[in-house]
Design a protein around this motif. Structure first.
Motif, mmCIF file in Angstrom:
data_model
loop_
_atom_site.group_PDB
_atom_site.id
_atom_site.type_symbol
_atom_site.label_atom_id
_atom_site.label_comp_id
_atom_site.label_asym_id
_atom_site.label_seq_id
_atom_site.Cartn_x
_atom_site.Cartn_y
_atom_site.Cartn_z
ATOM 1 N N CYS A 1 0.849 -1.196 0.000
ATOM 2 C CA CYS A 1 0.000 0.000 0.000
ATOM 3 C C CYS A 1 0.883 1.244 0.000
ATOM 4 O O CYS A 1 2.071 1.172 0.284
ATOM 5 C CB CYS A 1 -0.883 0.021 1.239
ATOM 6 N N ASN A 2 0.270 2.368 -0.265
ATOM 7 C CA ASN A 2 1.024 3.615 -0.338
ATOM 8 C C ASN A 2 1.126 4.342 0.991
ATOM 9 O O ASN A 2 1.838 5.330 1.096
ATOM 10 C CB ASN A 2 0.377 4.570 -1.346
ATOM 11 N N SER A 3 0.369 3.915 1.988
ATOM 12 C CA SER A 3 0.373 4.632 3.265
ATOM 13 C C SER A 3 -0.245 3.750 4.333
ATOM 14 O O SER A 3 -0.901 2.745 4.026
ATOM 15 C CB SER A 3 -0.461 5.914 3.151
ATOM 16 N N GLY A 4 -0.073 4.168 5.570
ATOM 17 C CA GLY A 4 -0.714 3.463 6.669
ATOM 18 C C GLY A 4 -2.229 3.531 6.564
ATOM 19 O O GLY A 4 -2.924 2.560 6.893
ATOM 20 N N SER A 5 -2.745 4.669 6.111
ATOM 21 C CA SER A 5 -4.200 4.815 5.984
ATOM 22 C C SER A 5 -4.758 3.818 4.977
ATOM 23 O O SER A 5 -5.773 3.166 5.212
ATOM 24 C CB SER A 5 -4.557 6.235 5.532
ATOM 25 N N GLU A 6 -4.083 3.705 3.844
ATOM 26 C CA GLU A 6 -4.534 2.761 2.823
ATOM 27 C C GLU A 6 -4.385 1.329 3.342
ATOM 28 O O GLU A 6 -5.248 0.467 3.088
ATOM 29 C CB GLU A 6 -3.704 2.958 1.548
ATOM 30 N N ALA A 7 -3.317 1.070 4.103
ATOM 31 C CA ALA A 7 -3.111 -0.267 4.663
ATOM 32 C C ALA A 7 -4.218 -0.615 5.649
ATOM 33 O O ALA A 7 -4.745 -1.736 5.649
ATOM 34 C CB ALA A 7 -1.743 -0.351 5.337
ATOM 35 N N ALA A 8 -4.598 0.364 6.503
ATOM 36 C CA ALA A 8 -5.646 0.101 7.493
ATOM 37 C C ALA A 8 -6.969 -0.194 6.789
ATOM 38 O O ALA A 8 -7.656 -1.174 7.111
ATOM 39 C CB ALA A 8 -5.784 1.291 8.440
ATOM 40 N N ASP A 9 -7.326 0.633 5.825
ATOM 41 C CA ASP A 9 -8.593 0.401 5.108
ATOM 42 C C ASP A 9 -8.556 -0.939 4.353
ATOM 43 O O ASP A 9 -9.543 -1.670 4.309
ATOM 44 C CB ASP A 9 -8.889 1.555 4.137
ATOM 45 N N THR A 10 -7.396 -1.266 3.786
ATOM 46 C CA THR A 10 -7.265 -2.522 3.050
ATOM 47 C C THR A 10 -7.401 -3.715 3.990
ATOM 48 O O THR A 10 -8.052 -4.719 3.655
ATOM 49 C CB THR A 10 -5.898 -2.575 2.330
ATOM 50 N N HIS B 1 -5.784 5.096 13.248
ATOM 51 C CA HIS B 1 -5.546 4.199 12.124
ATOM 52 C C HIS B 1 -5.588 4.929 10.794
ATOM 53 O O HIS B 1 -5.974 4.359 9.776
ATOM 54 C CB HIS B 1 -6.561 3.055 12.151
ATOM 55 N N GLY B 2 -5.251 6.206 10.828
ATOM 56 C CA GLY B 2 -5.128 6.931 9.578
ATOM 57 C C GLY B 2 -6.366 7.727 9.204
ATOM 58 O O GLY B 2 -7.279 7.912 10.014
ATOM 59 N N VAL B 3 -6.396 8.162 7.968
ATOM 60 C CA VAL B 3 -7.364 9.170 7.544
ATOM 61 C C VAL B 3 -8.375 8.674 6.516
ATOM 62 O O VAL B 3 -9.176 9.459 6.018
ATOM 63 C CB VAL B 3 -6.639 10.427 7.004
ATOM 64 N N GLY B 4 -8.342 7.385 6.158
ATOM 65 C CA GLY B 4 -9.388 6.830 5.296
ATOM 66 C C GLY B 4 -10.663 6.627 6.107
ATOM 67 O O GLY B 4 -10.646 6.639 7.343
ATOM 68 N N PHE B 5 -11.770 6.397 5.413
ATOM 69 C CA PHE B 5 -13.041 6.214 6.134
ATOM 70 C C PHE B 5 -12.967 5.045 7.112
ATOM 71 O O PHE B 5 -13.447 5.129 8.241
ATOM 72 C CB PHE B 5 -14.195 6.004 5.146
#
Ligand code: PLP
Length: 205
Positions: free
Chosen positions: A125-134, A162-166
């Motif tokens: 993933c490109n970021s922790g946020s993307e990793a958390a959502d994934t 856990h980051g900034v994604g929904f």
């Protein structure tokens, strides 16, 4: 106006910043930052070497947090700079949709070998946020393909980040981070934070 610097077999076109665009602090919104206050007294970092950041006036600042915990080997280290340079020269980008770069497989194998027990697969993933959502999506899909598609509760911790994604904001426990975003994703709930001041007094402050 632009100038061209030619060397042995490459040509680099250097375009100076556009003179007709004012260089101010307005356009860039900083995350997790009181922007108006920052822009009254900006704290700029213009370069880094090893464990130090350097302000534009040359002051050295110890980077005690290693970037955002992502520059743990130190800033601007010659072997790392060389590895980045070498890779950009060989292949700067290859899609992972239907194509792949051999080095991605090599890195995934090394990570899988380091990871404990049966953690054998890697999803970049490109970021922790993307990793958390994934990770949340993988958990939901895992139960779905096992025929247990009704298992949709996502449990986080109060105070967790856990980051900034929904998904990350929904399972995260930072209430201020979700108050502007409506119903977020359904089914997220929270356990108490692990922090317990009475028994962890050494973490005071
Ligand atoms: C546990 C956890 N998840 C997600 C993130 C978000 O990472 P990023 O800033 O790379 O999106 C962080 C960053 O601090 C984190 O600590």
């Amino acid at each position: 106006m632009s100038s061209t610097v030619a060397s042995a077999n490459i040509a680099i076109t250097k375009t100076p910043p556009r003179a007709d665009v004012p260089n101010d602090l307005d356009a860039f919104w900083l995350p997790f930052t009181p922007n108006r206050a920052f822009k009254k007294r900006p704290r700029l970092i213009s370069r880094a070497k090893d464990m130090h950041y350097y302000a534009p006036d040359g002051r050295a600042l110890i980077d005690a947090a290693a970037g955002l915990w992502c520059v743990n080997a130190g800033h601007n280290r010659a072997p790392i700079v060389e590895a980045i340079r070498r890779q950009a020269t060989e292949l700067d980008f290859a899609p992972n949709f239907q194509f792949a770069h051999p080095q991605a497989f090599a890195l995934a194998s090394r990570i899988a070998a380091l990871a404990p027990a049966d953690l054998d697969h890697v999803f970049f993933c490109n970021s922790g946020s993307e990793a958390a959502d994934t990770a949340l999506k993988i958990a939901l899909a895992y139960h779905n393909v096992r025929g247990e598609g009704s298992r949709q509760r996502l449990i986080g911790r109060e105070r967790g980040y856990h980051g900034v994604g929904f998904g990350g904001i929904a399972v995260g426990g930072m209430v201020n981070n979700r108050k502007f975003f409506g119903s977020m994703i359904a089914g997220a709930d929270h356990l108490r934070a692990t922090y317990d001041r009475e028994h962890q007094a050494f973490t005071k402050g």
